[in-house]
Design an enzyme around this catalytic site. Structure first.
Site, short mmCIF file in Angstrom:
data_model
loop_
_atom_site.label_atom_id
_atom_site.label_comp_id
_atom_site.label_asym_id
_atom_site.label_seq_id
_atom_site.Cartn_x
_atom_site.Cartn_y
_atom_site.Cartn_z
N CYS A 109 48.69 19.50 -15.95
CA CYS A 109 47.98 18.57 -15.07
C CYS A 109 48.47 17.87 -13.96
O CYS A 109 49.75 17.64 -14.22
CB CYS A 109 47.29 17.31 -16.06
SG CYS A 109 46.66 16.07 -15.50
N1 LIG Z 1 44.48 17.44 -15.23
C1 LIG Z 1 44.18 18.67 -15.68
N2 LIG Z 1 43.93 18.78 -16.94
C2 LIG Z 1 43.70 20.03 -17.13
C3 LIG Z 1 43.62 21.26 -16.53
N3 LIG Z 1 43.31 22.33 -17.27
C4 LIG Z 1 43.17 21.72 -18.39
N4 LIG Z 1 43.33 20.53 -18.62
C5 LIG Z 1 43.64 19.63 -19.93
O1 LIG Z 1 44.74 19.68 -20.30
C6 LIG Z 1 44.70 20.12 -21.61
C7 LIG Z 1 45.77 21.10 -22.37
O2 LIG Z 1 46.65 20.10 -22.42
P1 LIG Z 1 48.26 20.72 -23.03
O3 LIG Z 1 49.15 19.52 -22.70
O4 LIG Z 1 47.95 20.97 -24.37
O5 LIG Z 1 48.61 21.65 -22.16
C8 LIG Z 1 43.25 20.97 -22.00
O6 LIG Z 1 42.54 20.81 -23.15
C9 LIG Z 1 42.52 20.15 -20.72
O7 LIG Z 1 41.90 18.96 -21.36
C10 LIG Z 1 43.66 20.89 -15.15
O8 LIG Z 1 43.57 21.97 -14.19
N5 LIG Z 1 44.10 19.73 -14.53
#
Ligand SMILES: Nc1nc2c(ncn2[C@@H]2O[C@H](COP(=O)(O)O)[C@@H](O)[C@H]2O)c(=O)[nH]1
Ligand SMILES: NC(=O)C1=CN([C@@H]2O[C@H](COP(=O)(O)OP(=O)(O)OC[C@H]3O[C@@H](n4cnc5c(N)ncnc54)[C@H](OP(=O)(O)O)[C@@H]3O)[C@@H](O)[C@H]2O)C=CC1
Length: 316
Positions: free
Chosen positions: A175
């Site tokens: 993100c």
């Molecule tokens: N700000 C953004 N958030 C995003 C994007 N694509 C997905 N997501 C969010 O991240 C989680 C996964 O997080 P992790 O820490 O487990 O890797 C995912 O479920 C979305 O809610 C983005 O492009 N930008």
């Protein structure tokens, strides 16, 4: 006054007396909507994390899943999963293409068991319209709405008709929303506030770094946890394998990244390489073992024990 709020890495859970003879006695299963799943944890609905095969892999092992919503034929996906005797769980957006997909599902007489409304800020007028529409047209589907980060937003999504609410704004590994817009709320504060505000299940989305963060999310009041990077480095993950200097990695990119969008417009996500780790089976087993252990430290036999533990903040 400016509040200080915490993330999973800032807190720990205080142990209680263990009442089981073995961690194997601790039950990690969770009722979520119409079904019971092996674990309160699932892979993010992102194109670099899940594809149709990944979804089938999880469903066959009785793990919850949600297919992503990018260039997916929802009719073919739902029909295929249900023809295999598996549940269908899809993601939708807030625009016209989603209305077309939903109309096609309806025309085909298909109703997915689970629908996730997948937008960055689910506390918006477009999401309200879509949530009310889906609840009217697909009353038998279990509708997950999100994402949100405050109690007020959680209450509104529940009032609009969501059967579960997904919380987590700008806490994900790929993100860049917080960098580009200034908006974010740490996960411990997000999950505690939102879960306490509603009676429907709360999903904690993003920011899982360590396995123990799953237990911390549940202790904050989450019923389910969604994670992207945790699941991104495996054979069964949807991302491409990349080789650099003889070492293997998998691509992991944000849904709002240029890579996913195909253009540089309102980009709020990036692409990274995560270490390639082979088959996901060992990870799933270890996650379950670790959560069983968490339940034993919480002094219980079931996940509900985690709701009773004290959480402390550690000074860094
Ligand atoms: N700000 C953004 N958030 C995003 C994007 N694509 C997905 N997501 C969010 O991240 C989680 C996964 O997080 P992790 O820490 O487990 O890797 C995912 O479920 C979305 O809610 C983005 O492009 N930008
Ligand atoms: N969990 C998180 O913190 C975040 C997750 N994401 C992920 O990225 C993906 C893209 O999300 P999203 O941008 O919502 O979806 P889309 O890019 O598909 O946008 C959906 C629609 O909502 C409008 N829209 C989006 N953001 C805003 C806004 N801030 N104000 C007004 N209108 C808006 C867009 O119009 P227009 O483009 O013209 O504004 C578009 O018509 C999702 O999969 C989401 O999960 C993205 C950011 C944060």
């Amino acid at each position: 006054m400016i509040n200080t709020e915490l993330n999973y890495g800032d807190v720990y859970l205080v142990p209680k007396k263990t009442i089981v003879d073995s961690r194997k006695e601790c039950d990690t299963s969770v009722q979520f909507g119409p079904r019971r799943f092996a674990m309160p944890l699932y892979a993010a609905n992102m194109k670099s994390v899940v594809d149709a095969e990944t979804c089938e892999y999880f469903a066959r092992r009785n793990w919850f899943y949600t297919m992503h919503r990018f260039d997916v034929d929802a009719v073919a996906f739902v029909r295929d999963m249900q023809a295999k005797g598996l549940f269908a769980s899809i993601s939708v957006g807030v625009n016209g293409d989603t209305l077309q997909q939903l109309a096609a599902l309806k025309a085909a007489g298909l109703s997915p068991e689970y629908i996730t409304l997948d937008v960055a800020n689910g506390w918006c007028v477009k999401a309200e319209r879509m949530i009310r529409f889906i609840k009217r047209e697909f009353p038998d589907s279990f509708l997950i709405g999100g994402n949100i980060a405050t109690a007020e937003a959680a209450r509104e999504l529940q009032e609009w008709g969501c059967d579960a609410i997904k919380a987590g704004i700008a806490g994900g590994r790929v993100c860049i929303t917080k960098n580009k817009t200034g908006f974010h709320r740490p996960m411990v504060a997000t999950v505690r506030d939102c879960a306490a505000a509603v009676s429907v299940p709360l999903i904690a989305d993003g920011g899982i770094v360590e396995h123990g963060d799953v237990a911390k999310a549940l202790a904050c009041g989450a019923s389910m946890v969604m994670a992207g990077s945790l699941f991104a480095g495996y054979d069964e993950s949807a991302g491409e394998i990349v080789e650099i200097d003889g070492k293997h990695y998998k691509e992991y990119f944000g849904s709002a990244s240029q890579f996913n969008k195909g253009e540089y417009k309102n980009v709020e996500g990036k692409k990274i390489l995560v270490e390639y780790k082979g088959s996901i089976a060992r990870l799933l087993h270890e996650l379950q073992e670790d959560l069983q252990s968490s339940v034993s430290y919480a002094g219980g036999r079931e996940l509900s024990a985690l709701r009773t533990v004290q959480m402390i903040a550690v000074a860094h």
